[in-house]
Write a protein that holds these residues in place. Sequence first.
Motif, mmCIF file in Angstrom:
data_model
loop_
_atom_site.group_PDB
_atom_site.id
_atom_site.type_symbol
_atom_site.label_atom_id
_atom_site.label_comp_id
_atom_site.label_asym_id
_atom_site.label_seq_id
_atom_site.Cartn_x
_atom_site.Cartn_y
_atom_site.Cartn_z
ATOM 1 N N THR A 52 16.683 0.952 48.468
ATOM 2 C CA THR A 52 17.310 0.650 47.176
ATOM 3 C C THR A 52 16.300 -0.012 46.244
ATOM 4 O O THR A 52 16.194 0.366 45.069
ATOM 5 C CB THR A 52 18.544 -0.258 47.368
ATOM 6 N N ASN A 73 19.949 9.940 38.136
ATOM 7 C CA ASN A 73 20.121 10.327 39.543
ATOM 8 C C ASN A 73 19.672 9.218 40.493
ATOM 9 O O ASN A 73 20.323 8.962 41.516
ATOM 10 C CB ASN A 73 19.377 11.629 39.840
ATOM 11 N N THR A 77 22.020 7.102 43.081
ATOM 12 C CA THR A 77 21.620 6.981 44.482
ATOM 13 C C THR A 77 21.599 5.514 44.901
ATOM 14 O O THR A 77 22.077 5.168 45.992
ATOM 15 C CB THR A 77 20.238 7.632 44.716
#
Length: 175
Positions: A52, A73, A77
């Motif tokens: 992350t 995107n 995610t």
Amino acid sequence: MELANKELKYRKLIITLSIVIPLAVAVLFGVKIEGYDFTFLPPIYATVNGLTAVLLIAALGAIKNGKVKLHENLMKTCIGLSASFLVMYVLYHMTSESTPYGGAGGVRYIYFFILISHILLSIVVIPLVLFSFVRALSEQFDKHRKLAKITYPIWLYVAITGVVIYIMISPYYVH
């Protein structure tokens, strides 16, 4: 529907989630389910935190280079990774005893400072991420950028300190 009204439409949901998620996590910490072994999860969810953090940095780079779709995107995610972290974290703590930190001296104080700030900011970041996301989806980009400047460093801190906490406590896990 007017774009600004989209945010208003989601306001109650975001506020509700921002209250319910931390409360549910706190309540579920008191629930112990016997007979399952999820002791393998901490290195996985620490890796998810690390990924992350890397993707948050990549997303910032993408938007600074005008790659809006890539940024979008990557951020989606990151939200998915954060949600999967939360599920794994709760699952681990519902099926395993908490691991006490075994370090001593000044490192112990550093560990608890990082842990407490991580926990508090992980609660704060929930509405920040969700409001930032809704503002981007509703094309309120000025508002999105303004809030993202606050959200981003907090989210990045939470992701990185999640890894640091794992590294610091991993020698004390009972396997």
